[in-house]
Design a protein around this motif. Structure first.
Motif, short mmCIF file in Angstrom:
data_model
loop_
_atom_site.label_atom_id
_atom_site.label_comp_id
_atom_site.label_asym_id
_atom_site.label_seq_id
_atom_site.Cartn_x
_atom_site.Cartn_y
_atom_site.Cartn_z
N VAL A 147 82.45 35.19 47.30
CA VAL A 147 81.02 35.06 46.98
C VAL A 147 80.67 33.61 46.69
O VAL A 147 79.64 33.09 47.18
N ALA A 148 81.49 32.92 45.91
CA ALA A 148 81.19 31.53 45.56
C ALA A 148 81.15 30.63 46.79
O ALA A 148 80.31 29.74 46.90
N GLU A 149 82.05 30.88 47.74
CA GLU A 149 82.10 30.05 48.93
C GLU A 149 80.97 30.35 49.90
O GLU A 149 80.77 29.61 50.87
N HIS A 150 80.23 31.42 49.66
CA HIS A 150 79.02 31.71 50.43
C HIS A 150 77.75 31.28 49.70
O HIS A 150 76.65 31.44 50.25
N SER A 151 77.88 30.75 48.50
CA SER A 151 76.72 30.51 47.64
C SER A 151 76.29 29.06 47.64
O SER A 151 77.11 28.14 47.80
N ALA A 152 75.00 28.85 47.42
CA ALA A 152 74.48 27.50 47.21
C ALA A 152 74.97 26.99 45.86
O ALA A 152 75.27 27.76 44.94
N ALA A 153 75.03 25.66 45.73
CA ALA A 153 75.64 25.05 44.54
C ALA A 153 74.94 25.42 43.25
O ALA A 153 75.59 25.59 42.22
N ASN A 154 73.61 25.56 43.29
CA ASN A 154 72.87 25.78 42.04
C ASN A 154 72.79 27.24 41.62
O ASN A 154 72.13 27.57 40.65
N ARG A 155 73.45 28.13 42.37
CA ARG A 155 73.42 29.54 41.96
C ARG A 155 74.78 30.22 42.10
O ARG A 155 74.87 31.42 42.24
N ARG A 156 75.85 29.44 42.01
CA ARG A 156 77.18 30.05 42.02
C ARG A 156 77.39 30.94 40.80
O ARG A 156 78.00 32.00 40.87
N GLY A 157 76.91 30.47 39.65
CA GLY A 157 77.03 31.28 38.44
C GLY A 157 76.26 32.57 38.57
O GLY A 157 76.76 33.65 38.21
N TYR A 158 75.04 32.49 39.08
CA TYR A 158 74.20 33.67 39.24
C TYR A 158 74.80 34.64 40.25
O TYR A 158 74.92 35.84 40.00
N ASN A 159 75.20 34.11 41.43
CA ASN A 159 75.72 34.99 42.48
C ASN A 159 77.03 35.67 42.07
O ASN A 159 77.22 36.86 42.28
N THR A 160 77.95 34.89 41.50
CA THR A 160 79.24 35.48 41.11
C THR A 160 79.10 36.40 39.90
O THR A 160 79.97 37.26 39.67
N SER A 161 78.05 36.24 39.12
CA SER A 161 77.88 37.11 37.95
C SER A 161 77.65 38.57 38.36
O SER A 161 77.90 39.48 37.58
N TRP A 162 77.16 38.79 39.60
CA TRP A 162 77.01 40.16 40.07
C TRP A 162 78.38 40.84 40.17
O TRP A 162 78.50 42.04 39.93
N ILE A 163 79.39 40.08 40.57
CA ILE A 163 80.74 40.64 40.59
C ILE A 163 81.18 41.00 39.18
O ILE A 163 81.88 42.00 38.96
N GLN A 164 80.75 40.20 38.20
CA GLN A 164 81.16 40.46 36.82
C GLN A 164 80.60 41.77 36.29
O GLN A 164 81.16 42.36 35.37
N THR A 165 79.49 42.22 36.87
CA THR A 165 78.94 43.50 36.42
C THR A 165 79.77 44.67 36.92
O THR A 165 79.67 45.78 36.38
N THR A 166 80.58 44.44 37.95
CA THR A 166 81.25 45.57 38.60
C THR A 166 82.27 46.25 37.69
O THR A 166 82.47 47.46 37.78
N ALA A 167 82.93 45.49 36.83
CA ALA A 167 83.90 46.10 35.92
C ALA A 167 83.20 47.07 34.98
O ALA A 167 83.66 48.19 34.75
N THR A 168 82.06 46.64 34.43
CA THR A 168 81.31 47.50 33.52
C THR A 168 80.69 48.68 34.26
O THR A 168 80.68 49.81 33.77
N VAL A 169 80.15 48.43 35.46
CA VAL A 169 79.57 49.51 36.25
C VAL A 169 80.66 50.53 36.63
O VAL A 169 80.44 51.75 36.58
N GLY A 170 81.84 50.02 37.00
CA GLY A 170 82.94 50.92 37.32
C GLY A 170 83.36 51.74 36.12
O GLY A 170 83.66 52.94 36.23
N PHE A 171 83.37 51.11 34.96
CA PHE A 171 83.69 51.80 33.71
C PHE A 171 82.66 52.88 33.43
O PHE A 171 82.99 54.02 33.08
#
Length: 547
Positions: A147-171
């Motif tokens: 995801v980060a390597e597909h993202s623009a520089a100013n939104r890597r944190g925003y774009n990759t944070s969607w992955i961070q939700t997956t652990a909680t959503v999976g839980f």
């Protein structure tokens, strides 16, 4: 050239390709976390299915040990699949990890219990857990990197944070399906065969996830690196045996991921186990409270990912570790007050002591056929399972263990331990006012939910920005390998071992809150090390091949 490219990309809106990458990566990762957390959520239940009876804490520790085994092997999965990801590509590795995870989870739904196969049952269970852990060890680094390597520089944190939700959503998905099965079935049916349904359903989710990932294309930064012939031929050597890459790998573990790991698992899993086991709240109410806190807290993964694009990743992660460490003791004590006030009242008005020789107390961390339990261990087990704090005092001459309960209603002494003593101790506790379960009428649901929500805020602070931080810390040619290992040691070892270590410490020390010292010490160590030795990464160019 690369810097100019990133600056131009930073000014463009979120593209359809970025959205597709985020959705595809996140959906597949949700499924993997769902698989992994099915066992975590059912760990107390599995203690009765796959391990011998006779000592509830020992069985629970055995279940946690099997749970922890999947975490312990995650760094090895990071090494194996990280290397493949850096050599062959991110997409190919995605497909392998999800297949291994999905088939292993489906296998859990088919396996026999301890009553059928004896010790072969936990052996098979641990084997499947190891396969799950290996797969998950290769999953996260690939998703974050992709995801980060597909993202623009100013939104890597925003774009990759969607992955961070997956652990909680999976839980949450695991909680919802398990809860639905338990609501729709009798207790006996669920205990006999209904627990297998969530694992069987994973085969359907596996098919959907594989189909989605087949639609993905390889990372453009990885493709560019390969076309230029600048890929690493030895990612493991370049990552961990060459300076300064090895320095950053170690610092990312000690100064970021180990603190993030313990805050995450304390806020989600240990809180769940504490409420359900220690405070004796029924499973359905516990699931509903944890589920509600997850729903309320999950958007903050995105918020803190977005905020990290503005103010930086590291300061948010370290502040989350610090505030969690400073507030865990009062907040867990507040949970007791709001969930089971009768238990709190009993503890404040009564004194429980266990007279024994310290050498007769065993620190049971990994439990198996080799484990021996003394009468003292069994007393400690009983009191711990009833959510009671107790003081340890010197042994009385000629007696291995003497349990004393003193309250306004009287004083009771129980010598030794066996079926008769257990029955007497249960009656004494009931007569003296110790609640057998949490009374739903006395629960302050609003305050309990607020505390769980705050725990989730801590989790989102440390976890929301971590993917972008790790991606930016390492060069392209070894990024998958370099970021995966410290992440999975921090989360798999320091975080995944938390329920096991904390439970063992509580039983050893006789204080239901004493296990919190483990995440507190680890989180504070991360604040010190990260604050002194790590620097902000949000403005780095991630298309480079060296530091």
């Amino acid at each position: 050239m690369a810097i100019a490219t990133e600056q131009v990309a930073a000014k463009t809106p979120l593209t359809s390709e970025e959205r597709m990458v985020i959705v595809a990566s996140s959906v597949g990762t949700v499924f993997e976390w769902y698989d992994f957390y099915l066992y975590a959520t059912l760990a107390p239940f599995f203690a009765a299915l796959f391990f011998p009876k006779g000592n509830q804490t020992a069985a629970l520790l055995s279940a946690f040990a099997a749970y922890a085994a999947g975490f312990l092997v995650r760094p090895f999965g990071a090494l194996v699949f990280g290397r493949i990801g850096d050599l062959i590509g991110r997409k190919y590795t995605f497909l392998v990890t999800i297949m291994v995870m999905g088939l292993s989870t489906f296998g859990v739904g088919l396996m026999p219990t301890f009553a059928v196969m004896g010790w072969w049952a936990p052996i098979i269970l641990v084997t499947l857990r190891l396969l799950q852990g290996l797969a998950l060890g290769g999953e996260y680094g690939g998703a974050a990197t992709y995801v980060a390597e597909h993202s623009a520089a100013n939104r890597r944190g925003y774009n990759t944070s969607w992955i961070q939700t997956t652990a909680t959503v999976g839980f949450f998905l695991a909680l919802a399906i398990i809860g639905g099965c338990r609501i729709g079935m009798t207790k006996e049916s669920f205990s006999t065969w209904g627990w297998r349904i969530p694992f069987w359903l994973s085969i359907v989710l596996l098919g959907v996830s594989v189909w989605i990932r087949l639609k993905l294309h390889e990372s453009p930064i990885f493709q560019k690196m390969k076309s230029e012939g600048k890929g690493s031929k030895a990612p493991l050597t370049d990552s961990f045996l060459r300076y300064p890459n090895n320095k950053y790998a170690l610092l990312s573990l000690l100064g970021a991921t180990m603190g993030q790991g313990v805050v995450w698992y304390t806020g989600q899993f240990y809180a769940l186990f504490f409420i359900q086991i220690t405070l004796k709240l029924d499973f359905l109410t516990t699931y509903m409270l944890i589920g509600a806190s997850l729903l309320l807290g999950t958007p903050f993964f995105i918020f803190f990912g977005w905020l990290s694009d503005k103010i930086g990743r590291l300061k948010i992660i370290l502040f989350g570790c610090l505030i969690a460490a400073l507030t865990y003791f009062p907040m867990f004590k507040a949970l007791t007050h709001y969930v089971n006030p009768a238990l709190e009242t009993f503890q404040n008005s009564s004194v429980v002591t266990v007279a024994s020789d310290p050498k007769d107390t065993t620190f049971n961390l990994f439990v198996g056929p080799w484990s021996k339990f003394t009468e003292v261990d069994r007393v400690n087990d009983f009191l711990t399972k009833n959510g009671l704090n107790f003081n340890k005092v010197p042994a009385e001459p000629g007696k291995m263990v003497v349990t004393t309960i003193q309250s306004a209603k009287g004083i009771s002494r129980i010598e030794g331990w066996g079926a008769d003593q257990e029955k007497l101790l249960k009656k004494t506790l009931k007569d003296y006012g110790c609640p057998e379960t949490a009374d739903p009428k006395q629960i302050n649901y609003g305050m309990t939910l607020l505390i769980l929500f705050v725990f989730l805020i801590y989790v989102t602070m440390v976890y929301g920005p971590i993917a972008a931080f790790l991606v930016e810390l390492f060069p392209t040619n070894i990024r998958y390998t370099s970021m995966s290992l410290p992440y999975h040691i921090g989360n798999g070892w320091f975080g995944g071992m938390l329920p096991l270590i904390a439970t063992a410490i509580v039983a050893l020390k006789g204080n239901i809150y004493f296990g919190l010292w483990y995440p507190i010490i680890v989180a504070l160590a991360t604040v010190v090390i990260g604050g002194l030795f790590l620097k902000e990464t949000k403005d780095r160019d991630i298309s480079t091949y060296e530091h």
